[in-house]
Design an enzyme around this catalytic site. Structure first.
Site, short mmCIF file in Angstrom:
data_model
loop_
_atom_site.label_atom_id
_atom_site.label_comp_id
_atom_site.label_asym_id
_atom_site.label_seq_id
_atom_site.Cartn_x
_atom_site.Cartn_y
_atom_site.Cartn_z
N HIS A 255 0.83 -1.21 0.00
CA HIS A 255 0.00 0.00 0.00
C HIS A 255 0.86 1.26 0.00
CE1 HIS A 255 0.81 1.05 4.21
NE2 HIS A 255 0.70 -0.23 4.50
N GLU B 60 -1.71 -6.76 7.77
CA GLU B 60 -0.42 -6.58 8.45
C GLU B 60 -0.43 -7.39 9.74
OE1 GLU B 60 2.78 -6.29 8.79
OE2 GLU B 60 2.85 -4.29 7.88
#
Length: 165
Positions: free
Chosen positions: A9, A82
């Site tokens: 990202h 994550e």
């Protein structure tokens, strides 16, 4: 064989502040949104069979321009989130060192089975990420999958590729 293209990202304010993001659902900042737009422009002519994304908005946001260019909605995949840092999410390194010096020291050791309070160990994280990759590879043979994800996920993939855990 399944081909994977993994994309990290773009930038968030917490990246700039060097805060532990983990599972916190932080949006991209202006720079990150510009990075996402450029990504969409650069890959528009190279569509994939499937577009997947972590379910956190900092990964969903850069998947959106690709989805628009390729006319396909991304599949949200929590397996590509994550690592969860539990108690330390939202804190920067100096704050962690001041408030939780013992946890900071243990985290720096990178022991496979150490988990921060409320968080996920490296072993748990690795198992989750590699499990998601294997499951997708099995059901998408011969296809190209683009996955928008996080830096920690890329680290787990690199560790696996290099035979590390």
């Amino acid at each position: 064989m399944t081909e994977f293209v993994f994309i990290r990202h773009g930038e968030t304010d917490w990246n700039r502040q060097q805060r532990f993001q983990g599972h916190a659902d932080i949006p991209l900042n202006a720079a990150g949104l510009a990075q996402a737009a450029r990504l969409g422009e650069r890959l528009a002519a190279e569509p994939a069979d499937r577009l997947l994304s972590s379910d956190l908005q900092r990964a969903r946001q850069p998947a959106a321009p690709l989805a628009a260019a390729w006319a396909q909605a991304p599949t949200l995949e929590p397996g590509f989130r994550e690592q969860c840092f539990g108690l330390l999410e939202g804190l920067d390194a100096p704050t962690i060192q001041a408030r939780h010096p013992d946890l900071w020291a243990q985290w720096l050791e990178q022991r496979a089975d150490f988990a921060l309070p409320g968080g996920e160990s490296l072993r748990q994280f690795h198992t989750r990420v590699i499990g998601a990759v294997r499951a997708l590879a099995e059901v998408n043979r011969g296809q190209t999958l683009v996955v928008v994800t996080h830096g920690g996920v890329l680290d787990m993939l690199l560790r696996t590729a290099h035979g590390l855990r």
